[in-house]
Write a protein that holds these residues in place. Structure first.
Motif, PDB file in Angstrom:
ATOM      1  N   ASP A 143       0.828  -1.203   0.000  1.00  0.00           N
ATOM      2  CA  ASP A 143       0.000   0.000   0.000  1.00  0.00           C
ATOM      3  C   ASP A 143       0.866   1.259   0.000  1.00  0.00           C
ATOM      4  O   ASP A 143       0.603   2.212  -0.739  1.00  0.00           O
ATOM      5  N   TYR A 144       1.899   1.247   0.812  1.00  0.00           N
ATOM      6  CA  TYR A 144       2.768   2.432   0.903  1.00  0.00           C
ATOM      7  C   TYR A 144       3.582   2.632  -0.378  1.00  0.00           C
ATOM      8  O   TYR A 144       3.856   3.754  -0.795  1.00  0.00           O
ATOM      9  N   LYS A 145       3.962   1.517  -1.027  1.00  0.00           N
ATOM     10  CA  LYS A 145       4.704   1.629  -2.275  1.00  0.00           C
ATOM     11  C   LYS A 145       3.825   2.225  -3.380  1.00  0.00           C
ATOM     12  O   LYS A 145       4.254   3.084  -4.156  1.00  0.00           O
ATOM     13  N   VAL A 146       2.575   1.775  -3.421  1.00  0.00           N
ATOM     14  CA  VAL A 146       1.632   2.354  -4.379  1.00  0.00           C
ATOM     15  C   VAL A 146       1.435   3.834  -4.053  1.00  0.00           C
ATOM     16  O   VAL A 146       1.410   4.682  -4.952  1.00  0.00           O
ATOM     17  N   ARG A 147       1.297   4.154  -2.770  1.00  0.00           N
ATOM     18  CA  ARG A 147       1.148   5.545  -2.335  1.00  0.00           C
ATOM     19  C   ARG A 147       2.281   6.411  -2.846  1.00  0.00           C
ATOM     20  O   ARG A 147       2.077   7.532  -3.340  1.00  0.00           O
ATOM     21  N   ASP A 148       3.513   5.911  -2.756  1.00  0.00           N
ATOM     22  CA  ASP A 148       4.677   6.684  -3.200  1.00  0.00           C
ATOM     23  C   ASP A 148       4.579   7.028  -4.685  1.00  0.00           C
ATOM     24  O   ASP A 148       4.917   8.136  -5.097  1.00  0.00           O
ATOM     25  N   TYR A 149       4.120   6.077  -5.492  1.00  0.00           N
ATOM     26  CA  TYR A 149       3.964   6.340  -6.921  1.00  0.00           C
ATOM     27  C   TYR A 149       2.857   7.352  -7.183  1.00  0.00           C
ATOM     28  O   TYR A 149       2.979   8.229  -8.034  1.00  0.00           O
ATOM     29  N   LEU A 150       1.781   7.238  -6.425  1.00  0.00           N
ATOM     30  CA  LEU A 150       0.650   8.141  -6.646  1.00  0.00           C
ATOM     31  C   LEU A 150       0.979   9.572  -6.242  1.00  0.00           C
ATOM     32  O   LEU A 150       0.515  10.521  -6.880  1.00  0.00           O
ATOM     33  N   LEU A 151       1.770   9.740  -5.212  1.00  0.00           N
ATOM     34  CA  LEU A 151       2.149  11.085  -4.786  1.00  0.00           C
ATOM     35  C   LEU A 151       2.971  11.803  -5.849  1.00  0.00           C
ATOM     36  O   LEU A 151       2.964  13.032  -5.929  1.00  0.00           O
ATOM     37  N   LYS A 152       3.669  11.039  -6.686  1.00  0.00           N
ATOM     38  CA  LYS A 152       4.477  11.633  -7.752  1.00  0.00           C
ATOM     39  C   LYS A 152       3.665  11.913  -9.013  1.00  0.00           C
ATOM     40  O   LYS A 152       4.158  12.540  -9.948  1.00  0.00           O
ATOM     41  N   SER A 153       2.421  11.449  -9.046  1.00  0.00           N
ATOM     42  CA  SER A 153       1.638  11.506 -10.284  1.00  0.00           C
ATOM     43  C   SER A 153       1.076  12.888 -10.589  1.00  0.00           C
ATOM     44  O   SER A 153       0.737  13.182 -11.732  1.00  0.00           O
ATOM     45  N   ASN A 154       0.927  13.720  -9.551  1.00  0.00           N
ATOM     46  CA  ASN A 154       0.300  15.038  -9.720  1.00  0.00           C
ATOM     47  C   ASN A 154      -1.116  14.931 -10.267  1.00  0.00           C
ATOM     48  O   ASN A 154      -1.591  15.825 -10.974  1.00  0.00           O
ATOM     49  N   LYS A 155      -1.779  13.827  -9.989  1.00  0.00           N
ATOM     50  CA  LYS A 155      -3.167  13.625 -10.402  1.00  0.00           C
ATOM     51  C   LYS A 155      -4.067  13.629  -9.168  1.00  0.00           C
ATOM     52  O   LYS A 155      -3.618  13.423  -8.044  1.00  0.00           O
ATOM     53  N   LYS A 156      -5.361  13.854  -9.408  1.00  0.00           N
ATOM     54  CA  LYS A 156      -6.326  13.760  -8.313  1.00  0.00           C
ATOM     55  C   LYS A 156      -6.423  12.302  -7.872  1.00  0.00           C
ATOM     56  O   LYS A 156      -6.653  11.411  -8.688  1.00  0.00           O
ATOM     57  N   VAL A 157      -6.247  12.065  -6.588  1.00  0.00           N
ATOM     58  CA  VAL A 157      -6.287  10.710  -6.036  1.00  0.00           C
ATOM     59  C   VAL A 157      -7.415  10.606  -5.022  1.00  0.00           C
ATOM     60  O   VAL A 157      -7.536  11.435  -4.121  1.00  0.00           O
TER      61      VAL A 157
END
Length: 434
Positions: free
Chosen positions: A99-113
């Motif tokens: 979950d945290y690894k996915v979180r790290d990728y999403l934080l870099k996406s600059n997309k609405k999460v």
């Protein structure tokens, strides 16, 4: 153009259940296409008059404390394609390193999460929501994909900044060049335009974005859309290749006609069928192109074999015409545009109601539908109720008596009487009492 939303998360958080729940909102143009294995990686959701593309990325897992290359490509490409990302977590378990690894990728996406805390079926598990704020996202919504809890709230948040889908003002006939990577799509665009408009390379995945180009053919303006293959170079992973047409979908939905390109040197693979299937689901007219025909030696015999092979593999589109050409040498390139134009004309054709009823009346008398429990289907009246693709509405005594085989029989009779080459058609049955 429709926005794109993707579901991401580690395995076993209920993404597929949520995906199926959301896809159930879809109003499919064609309910069933025999002979095609449905690929559940992509779908269309309609909610409050707004439609959007939905991607299910599959479970993201770690291998030796790091993403393996294919999973990393999958996650990156899905995020690149999306306007909104729904991060699905399991509300019944503690957060994991995945979950945290996915979180790290999403934080870099600059997309609405949006964090969808799934499997929240009772108040006991609702108390766990606060621990998920550790992920660092503001939008947290408790849902249950299985029990349809919180789904409307999730959809409201997804479409919060989406605008209603509107028709484009551009009235030119638009056709897209679609197909799997490295079949010669960009070369075909260049051949049609007679210029080096697109970057051409034999490395699969060269085209990175869809390119729209207006051009004039026989004193009329058209728009050709070159769709992307794979964004990544190098080895094409089977699982990742499913994403090669996610970007293309945005082009397909804007097209009046789709030109599906096959590689004469490689034959037909299952992926070709998936790509055609999505064009059909969106109601698009289709031309099949066998490219790289200059590399074939015994052309007459090979053409017969190719036609037979295409008809066997694409039994669900017997109405599509086949064009053999070479984008590189421009051999037979002149045969393509007439087929594109014919497809568009047939997809927009309006048939006189009297002529249509005469055909259906004769078809009914020639072969009446079978009776079921003493009841038989009666057809009172039929009219054309739409175009692109042509849609025909039958007023009947009981639509529940319409057997699939008889519906196919009526479609064949319509096609025999009216030239609808290249376009799907829709038969809709309506009870007279409705």
């Amino acid at each position: 153009m429709m926005k794109t939303v993707c579901l991401v998360g580690r395995p076993n958080t209920g993404k597929s259940t949520l995906f199926n729940r959301l896809i159930n909102e879809k109003k499919s143009i064609i309910a069933d296409i025999p002979g095609v294995t449905r690929d559940r990686i992509y779908g269309v959701v309609t909610y409050k008059d707004i439609s959007f593309n939905l991607i299910d990325t599959g479970g993201i897992d770690l291998s030796n404390n790091d993403f393996n290359e294919s999973i990393k490509m999958q996650a990156e490409l899905a995020m690149e394609e999306s306007d909104v990302i729904v991060f699905v977590v399991d509300g019944r378990t503690d957060l994991t390193i995945n979950d945290y690894k996915v979180r790290d990728y999403l934080l870099k996406s600059n997309k609405k999460v949006i964090v969808a805390i799934n499997k929240i079926d009772d108040k006991k598990h609702e108390e766990n929501i606060y621990s998920y704020y550790e992920l660092g996202f503001d939008n947290l919504i408790m849902i249950s994909g299985t029990h349809n809890k919180g789904i409307n709230k999730l959809l409201d948040e997804i479409i919060k900044d989406f605008k209603p889908n509107v028709l484009e003002e551009d009235n030119t006939i638009k056709f897209s060049i679609i197909g799997r990577p490295n079949v010669g799509k960009s070369s075909l665009v260049n051949a049609i335009l007679n210029e080096e408009r697109c970057l051409v390379s034999d490395i699969a995945g060269t085209t990175r974005d869809s390119l729209d180009t207006k051009f004039t053919y026989e004193k009329k303006e058209y728009t050709i859309i070159d769709t992307a293959g794979m964004r990544k170079k190098g080895k094409i992973y089977e699982e990742i290749e499913k994403y090669s047409f996610i970007r293309s979908m945005k082009s397909i939905e804007r097209s009046d006609v789709c030109v599906i390109v096959l590689n004469a040197m490689e034959g037909i693979i299952e992926h070709d069928k998936h790509i055609v299937n999505y064009a059909i689901e969106l109601g698009k007219a289709i031309v099949i192109v066998v490219n790289k025909w200059d590399l074939i030696e015994n052309k007459d015999n090979e053409m017969k074999e190719w036609i037979k092979n295409i008809r066997n593999n694409f039994q669900f589109i017997p109405y599509a015409n086949i064009v053999f050409l070479s984008a590189i040498t421009k051999s037979r390139i002149h045969t393509l545009m007439p087929e594109v134009i014919k497809c568009y004309e047939n997809a927009t054709k309006e048939i006189k109601t009297s002529d249509l009823n005469n055909v259906i009346r004769d078809a009914y008398m020639l072969h009446q539908p079978p009776s079921y429990k003493g009841k038989r289907l009666k057809i009172y009246f039929v009219s054309q109720s739409g175009c692109k693709p042509p849609k025909f509405t039958f007023n009947v005594n009981n639509k529940g008596l319409v057997h699939f085989s008889y519906e196919r029989y009526l479609e064949n009779k319509i096609r025999e009487s009216f030239d609808l080459t290249g376009t799907p058609i829709i038969l809709q049955f309506k009870n007279r009492s409705e």
